[in-house]
Design a protein around this motif. Structure first.
Motif, PDB file in Angstrom:
ATOM      1  N   GLN A 192     -12.355  12.026  20.714  1.00 16.85           N
ATOM      2  CA  GLN A 192     -12.822  11.243  19.591  1.00 16.85           C
ATOM      3  C   GLN A 192     -13.761  10.143  20.070  1.00 16.85           C
ATOM      4  N   ALA A 193     -14.843   9.968  19.392  1.00 15.68           N
ATOM      5  CA  ALA A 193     -15.754   8.866  19.666  1.00 15.68           C
ATOM      6  C   ALA A 193     -15.741   7.947  18.460  1.00 15.68           C
ATOM      7  N   GLN A 194     -16.112   6.718  18.681  1.00 13.71           N
ATOM      8  CA  GLN A 194     -16.166   5.791  17.563  1.00 13.71           C
ATOM      9  C   GLN A 194     -17.575   5.236  17.481  1.00 13.71           C
ATOM     10  N   GLN A 195     -18.148   5.275  16.298  1.00 12.36           N
ATOM     11  CA  GLN A 195     -19.492   4.792  16.062  1.00 12.36           C
ATOM     12  C   GLN A 195     -19.468   3.884  14.853  1.00 12.36           C
ATOM     13  N   GLY A 196     -19.743   2.617  15.075  1.00  9.95           N
ATOM     14  CA  GLY A 196     -19.764   1.676  13.960  1.00  9.95           C
ATOM     15  C   GLY A 196     -18.455   1.616  13.202  1.00  9.95           C
ATOM     16  N   GLY A 197     -17.320   1.783  13.909  1.00 12.51           N
ATOM     17  CA  GLY A 197     -16.022   1.712  13.264  1.00 12.51           C
ATOM     18  C   GLY A 197     -15.601   2.999  12.595  1.00 12.51           C
ATOM     19  N   VAL A 198     -16.415   4.058  12.689  1.00  8.72           N
ATOM     20  CA  VAL A 198     -16.098   5.331  12.059  1.00  8.72           C
ATOM     21  C   VAL A 198     -15.828   6.356  13.139  1.00  8.72           C
ATOM     22  N   LEU A 199     -14.752   7.103  12.996  1.00  6.56           N
ATOM     23  CA  LEU A 199     -14.435   8.144  13.956  1.00  6.56           C
ATOM     24  C   LEU A 199     -15.399   9.305  13.768  1.00  6.56           C
ATOM     25  N   THR A 200     -15.941   9.794  14.875  1.00  5.19           N
ATOM     26  CA  THR A 200     -16.881  10.906  14.803  1.00  5.19           C
ATOM     27  C   THR A 200     -16.438  12.006  15.753  1.00  5.19           C
ATOM     28  N   ALA A 201     -16.554  13.239  15.326  1.00  8.82           N
ATOM     29  CA  ALA A 201     -16.213  14.385  16.149  1.00  8.82           C
ATOM     30  C   ALA A 201     -16.419  15.634  15.315  1.00  8.82           C
ATOM     31  N   THR A 202     -16.263  16.779  15.965  1.00  8.80           N
ATOM     32  CA  THR A 202     -16.313  18.015  15.206  1.00  8.80           C
ATOM     33  C   THR A 202     -15.027  18.141  14.404  1.00  8.80           C
ATOM     34  N   LYS A 203     -15.028  19.070  13.442  1.00  7.37           N
ATOM     35  CA  LYS A 203     -13.853  19.263  12.591  1.00  7.37           C
ATOM     36  C   LYS A 203     -12.598  19.495  13.438  1.00  7.37           C
ATOM     37  N   GLY A 204     -12.660  20.402  14.377  1.00  8.63           N
ATOM     38  CA  GLY A 204     -11.498  20.712  15.214  1.00  8.63           C
ATOM     39  C   GLY A 204     -11.068  19.534  16.073  1.00  8.63           C
ATOM     40  N   GLU A 205     -12.042  18.802  16.616  1.00  2.00           N
ATOM     41  CA  GLU A 205     -11.713  17.644  17.438  1.00  2.00           C
ATOM     42  C   GLU A 205     -11.088  16.540  16.604  1.00  2.00           C
ATOM     43  N   HIS A 206     -11.584  16.361  15.408  1.00  2.59           N
ATOM     44  CA  HIS A 206     -11.070  15.335  14.501  1.00  2.59           C
ATOM     45  C   HIS A 206      -9.607  15.623  14.183  1.00  2.59           C
ATOM     46  N   ALA A 207      -9.299  16.852  13.826  1.00  4.18           N
ATOM     47  CA  ALA A 207      -7.917  17.238  13.535  1.00  4.18           C
ATOM     48  C   ALA A 207      -7.057  17.133  14.782  1.00  4.18           C
ATOM     49  N   ALA A 208      -7.590  17.584  15.919  1.00  6.04           N
ATOM     50  CA  ALA A 208      -6.830  17.536  17.168  1.00  6.04           C
ATOM     51  C   ALA A 208      -6.465  16.103  17.533  1.00  6.04           C
ATOM     52  N   PHE A 209      -7.420  15.212  17.374  1.00  6.82           N
ATOM     53  CA  PHE A 209      -7.172  13.809  17.686  1.00  6.82           C
ATOM     54  C   PHE A 209      -6.069  13.253  16.792  1.00  6.82           C
ATOM     55  N   PHE A 210      -6.164  13.500  15.498  1.00  5.55           N
ATOM     56  CA  PHE A 210      -5.163  13.000  14.558  1.00  5.55           C
ATOM     57  C   PHE A 210      -3.785  13.576  14.871  1.00  5.55           C
ATOM     58  N   VAL A 211      -3.718  14.874  15.066  1.00 13.24           N
ATOM     59  CA  VAL A 211      -2.440  15.533  15.355  1.00 13.24           C
ATOM     60  C   VAL A 211      -1.838  14.980  16.641  1.00 13.24           C
ATOM     61  N   TRP A 212      -2.650  14.894  17.677  1.00 15.04           N
ATOM     62  CA  TRP A 212      -2.152  14.425  18.975  1.00 15.04           C
ATOM     63  C   TRP A 212      -1.650  12.988  18.880  1.00 15.04           C
ATOM     64  N   GLN A 213      -2.472  12.109  18.338  1.00 13.31           N
ATOM     65  CA  GLN A 213      -2.110  10.694  18.284  1.00 13.31           C
ATOM     66  C   GLN A 213      -0.928  10.442  17.363  1.00 13.31           C
ATOM     67  N   THR A 214      -0.890  11.109  16.221  1.00 10.94           N
ATOM     68  CA  THR A 214       0.219  10.922  15.293  1.00 10.94           C
ATOM     69  C   THR A 214       1.518  11.443  15.909  1.00 10.94           C
ATOM     70  N   SER A 215       1.452  12.594  16.538  1.00  5.25           N
ATOM     71  CA  SER A 215       2.639  13.156  17.183  1.00  5.25           C
ATOM     72  C   SER A 215       3.117  12.256  18.316  1.00  5.25           C
ATOM     73  N   MET A 216       2.172  11.730  19.099  1.00  2.61           N
ATOM     74  CA  MET A 216       2.531  10.846  20.210  1.00  2.61           C
ATOM     75  C   MET A 216       3.172   9.568  19.679  1.00  2.61           C
ATOM     76  N   THR A 217       2.595   9.013  18.622  1.00  5.10           N
ATOM     77  CA  THR A 217       3.151   7.812  18.009  1.00  5.10           C
ATOM     78  C   THR A 217       4.563   8.081  17.496  1.00  5.10           C
ATOM     79  N   ASP A 218       4.746   9.205  16.834  1.00  5.95           N
ATOM     80  CA  ASP A 218       6.071   9.556  16.328  1.00  5.95           C
ATOM     81  C   ASP A 218       7.085   9.667  17.470  1.00  5.95           C
ATOM     82  N   MET A 219       6.712  10.364  18.537  1.00  3.76           N
ATOM     83  CA  MET A 219       7.619  10.507  19.678  1.00  3.76           C
ATOM     84  C   MET A 219       7.958   9.143  20.270  1.00  3.76           C
ATOM     85  N   PHE A 220       6.952   8.294  20.406  1.00  6.72           N
ATOM     86  CA  PHE A 220       7.168   6.950  20.944  1.00  6.72           C
ATOM     87  C   PHE A 220       8.100   6.140  20.051  1.00  6.72           C
TER      88      PHE A 220
END
Length: 177
Positions: free
Chosen positions: A22-50
């Motif tokens: 994931q990259a951030q540009q002007g406060g907005v997350l930017t990435a391809t569709k798959g990367e955007h979903a992957a980032f959300f899934v990974w980070q949310t799952s990691m947060t939940d586990m933590f």
């Protein structure tokens, strides 16, 4: 004690993300569709586990009824969230990997919680909860309006009030210490 909680908050927010998709540009997350979903899934799952693991530590260590109740809610709510993410990944045949264990960033915070002395524990736990929920809220707020996967968008939209509620609770408990 304040320097210890500041160090914990810095550790939560400063260690690089586990998957750099994931990259951030002007406060907005930017990435391809798959990367955007992957980032959300990974980070949310990691947060939940933590959150689940930190709450389990709190349930063993705290002597404060309000913190105990908060920790019980963290286990329940974040287990449900983790299960919803896993189901959305499976139901939509997403190739997004789910984390199998806590990353270094979160493991360091858990280790600090385990090693904290009894007098500092509640303060350290709540400081970490405020920092973690502020970070999670930003993730949900940024992902929801741009998500292309309907099930993940629904999770992000439904999750925002939960995360905000947790943040409000953690801040309230922190003020009452």
């Amino acid at each position: 004690m304040k320097s210890l909680s500041a160090a914990l908050a810095l550790a939560v927010l400063s260690v690089p993300l586990s998957i750099p998709v994931q990259a951030q540009q002007g406060g907005v997350l930017t990435a391809t569709k798959g990367e955007h979903a992957a980032f959300f899934v990974w980070q949310t799952s990691m947060t939940d586990m933590f959150e689940i693991e930190a709450a389990k530590i709190a349930l063993q260590r705290t002597q404060t009824a309000g913190i105990r109740s908060f920790a019980e809610a963290m286990v329940s709510d974040h287990t449900r969230s983790k299960d919803q993410i896993a189901k959305a990944v499976e139901d939509n045949n997403l190739s997004t990997p789910l984390p199998k264990r806590i990353d270094l960033k979160h493991q360091q915070v858990l280790d600090q919680l385990r090693q904290a002395n009894d007098a500092d524990f509640d303060h350290l736990y709540l400081s970490g909860q405020v920092a973690a929920h502020e970070e999670a809220l930003k993730l949900y707020e940024h992902y929801a309006p741009t998500a292309e996967e309907a099930s993940l968008r629904a999770i992000a939209e439904a999750g925002q009030p939960m995360v905000q509620h947790h943040l409000d609770q953690a801040r309230s408990l922190q003020k009452n210490q």
